[in-house]
Design a protein around this motif. Structure first.
Motif, PDB file in Angstrom:
ATOM      1  N   ARG A  12       1.519   8.433   6.406  1.00 19.55           N
ATOM      2  CA  ARG A  12       2.126   7.893   7.718  1.00 19.55           C
ATOM      3  C   ARG A  12       1.309   6.715   7.997  1.00 19.55           C
ATOM      4  O   ARG A  12       2.166   5.623   8.568  1.00 19.55           O
ATOM      5  N   TYR A  13       0.122   6.608   7.896  1.00 16.20           N
ATOM      6  CA  TYR A  13      -0.700   5.437   8.226  1.00 16.20           C
ATOM      7  C   TYR A  13      -0.428   3.958   7.219  1.00 16.20           C
ATOM      8  O   TYR A  13       0.068   3.332   7.905  1.00 16.20           O
ATOM      9  N   LEU A  14       0.009   4.208   5.921  1.00 19.15           N
ATOM     10  CA  LEU A  14       0.450   3.236   5.241  1.00 19.15           C
ATOM     11  C   LEU A  14       1.711   3.007   5.403  1.00 19.15           C
ATOM     12  O   LEU A  14       2.080   1.605   5.376  1.00 19.15           O
ATOM     13  N   ALA A  15       2.459   3.795   5.718  1.00 18.79           N
ATOM     14  CA  ALA A  15       3.954   3.309   6.123  1.00 18.79           C
ATOM     15  C   ALA A  15       3.741   2.464   7.701  1.00 18.79           C
ATOM     16  O   ALA A  15       4.599   1.332   7.671  1.00 18.79           O
ATOM     17  N   LYS A  16       3.071   2.687   8.494  1.00 16.23           N
ATOM     18  CA  LYS A  16       2.665   1.937   9.658  1.00 16.23           C
ATOM     19  C   LYS A  16       2.319   0.534   9.324  1.00 16.23           C
ATOM     20  O   LYS A  16       2.713  -0.195  10.079  1.00 16.23           O
ATOM     21  N   ILE A  17       1.058   0.740   8.465  1.00 14.06           N
ATOM     22  CA  ILE A  17       0.666  -0.754   8.131  1.00 14.06           C
ATOM     23  C   ILE A  17       1.489  -1.689   7.321  1.00 14.06           C
ATOM     24  O   ILE A  17       1.507  -2.876   7.315  1.00 14.06           O
ATOM     25  N   PRO A  67       0.988  -1.188  -0.058  1.00 13.05           N
ATOM     26  CA  PRO A  67      -0.160  -0.092  -0.066  1.00 13.05           C
ATOM     27  C   PRO A  67       0.868   1.337   0.077  1.00 13.05           C
ATOM     28  O   PRO A  67       0.663   2.273  -0.727  1.00 13.05           O
ATOM     29  N   LEU A  68       1.979   1.406   0.848  1.00 11.79           N
ATOM     30  CA  LEU A  68       2.680   2.372   0.785  1.00 11.79           C
ATOM     31  C   LEU A  68       3.457   2.581  -0.675  1.00 11.79           C
ATOM     32  O   LEU A  68       3.201   3.956  -1.088  1.00 11.79           O
ATOM     33  N   GLY A  69       3.858   1.641  -1.217  1.00 10.59           N
ATOM     34  CA  GLY A  69       4.675   1.927  -2.559  1.00 10.59           C
ATOM     35  C   GLY A  69       3.688   2.437  -3.578  1.00 10.59           C
ATOM     36  O   GLY A  69       3.842   3.051  -4.414  1.00 10.59           O
ATOM     37  N   ARG A  96      -0.784  13.660   3.971  1.00 12.67           N
ATOM     38  CA  ARG A  96       0.287  13.155   4.678  1.00 12.67           C
ATOM     39  C   ARG A  96       0.123  12.238   5.800  1.00 12.67           C
ATOM     40  O   ARG A  96       0.585  11.165   6.142  1.00 12.67           O
ATOM     41  N   ASP A  97      -1.145  12.276   6.311  1.00 12.65           N
ATOM     42  CA  ASP A  97      -1.666  11.309   7.243  1.00 12.65           C
ATOM     43  C   ASP A  97      -1.798   9.843   6.756  1.00 12.65           C
ATOM     44  O   ASP A  97      -1.525   9.125   7.431  1.00 12.65           O
ATOM     45  N   HIS A  98      -2.465  10.027   5.592  1.00  6.49           N
ATOM     46  CA  HIS A  98      -2.420   8.700   4.742  1.00  6.49           C
ATOM     47  C   HIS A  98      -1.167   7.818   4.633  1.00  6.49           C
ATOM     48  O   HIS A  98      -1.162   6.921   4.669  1.00  6.49           O
TER      49      HIS A  98
END
Length: 278
Positions: free
Chosen positions: A84-89, A4-6, A80-82
């Motif tokens: 950071r969230y994707l980086a976390k999950i 998801p992040l990529g 930006r919030d999204h």
């Protein structure tokens, strides 16, 4: 296989025109948007490292790298919030093969009492999976005949993507579909989101999958409904987060006098009390 992040970083890079960031136009290229080398330079990382992130081969970038990418992509606060969230999950993707349990459908008594105080207004309690957990009688009057509340239990996301009447009921169906697909990324947990996606994707088809993976942060503008009775409703939305419950209280406010009169007429015809669904 991507992550998801990529996917999000690549999608945002492809959507940016270089000149919007003050970069020179280097002529035609095979793919649209910002070159990978330009984004890497703006973020202060190597092209090879950015490639690994976009292709899902690096799942744990540091907070500094995530923030640098957000700056380089000129992301809005919600984006930006999204990110950071994707980086976390992405760094903690669930790999268990057991089927996770669905999200809790219980609504606290104090939240139900809040709904009662909002009568005769239009309000509902939901979660980011789209489960409709409780609503006022006027909400039922406004959605009556649309098919939204016909299933047991009712789910807004499933309705929008699978019910034949949803594209008529929601005048801006595409925008609502984008919102609901986006919200699945912020469901109560990654496991619950995967559980629901496994249930929905086979029925909703490729249109749902495409929206789920495009990571477009929705604007959530005016809600326009075409009520089966012929009323055209225009509603503002105010969303109150209930973080302890992983739920949301959404209040709908008429945007004009015509909608106010139409809602009053629909409420008079229905005369439905508060309903909690559990």
């Amino acid at each position: 296989m991507g992550t998801p992040l990529g996917d999000f970083v690549r999608a945002r890079r492809d959507s940016i025109q270089p000149e919007s960031l003050g970069l020179p136009d280097r002529g035609r290229r095979r793919s649209p948007g910002l070159r990978r080398s330009d984004l890497a330079a703006r973020a202060g990382i190597s092209v090879e490292y950015l490639t690994r992130i976009e292709q899902g081969r690096d799942r744990n970038p540091s907070i500094a790298v995530v923030n640098a990418l957000a700056d380089a992509l000129a992301l809005a606060p919600s984006e930006r919030d999204h990110l950071r969230y994707l980086a976390k999950i992405t760094g903690g993707v669930c790999t268990a093969h057991t089927r996770p349990a669905p999200a809790s459908r219980q609504v606290r008594p104090s939240v139900l009492e809040t709904l009662r105080l909002l009568e005769p207004g239009i309000a509902m309690v939901t979660n980011r999976l789209g489960d409709l957990l409780a609503h006022t009688g006027t909400f039922e009057a406004v959605t009556g005949g649309s098919g939204l509340l016909d299933t047991d239990p009712p789910n807004l996301t499933r309705y929008v993507f699978t019910h034949p009447g949803a594209r008529t009921f929601f005048a801006d169906w595409g925008d609502i579909a984008d919102e609901l697909a986006f919200d699945l990324w912020h469901a109560p947990s990654v496991e619950n989101s995967e559980w629901f996606t496994a249930e929905l994707a086979p029925a909703a088809g490729p249109d749902f999958t495409r929206r789920l993976n495009q990571h477009t942060v929705p604007r959530r503008g005016l809600l326009r409904l075409n009520h089966p009775s012929g009323h055209e409703l225009r509603l503002h939305r105010e969303t109150l987060e209930l973080p302890a419950d992983a739920q949301q209280l959404v209040v709908f406010l008429p945007a004009d006098e015509h909608t106010t009169e139409s809602v009053a007429e629909l409420r008079h015809q229905a005369r439905n009390p508060l309903r909690a669904i559990s």
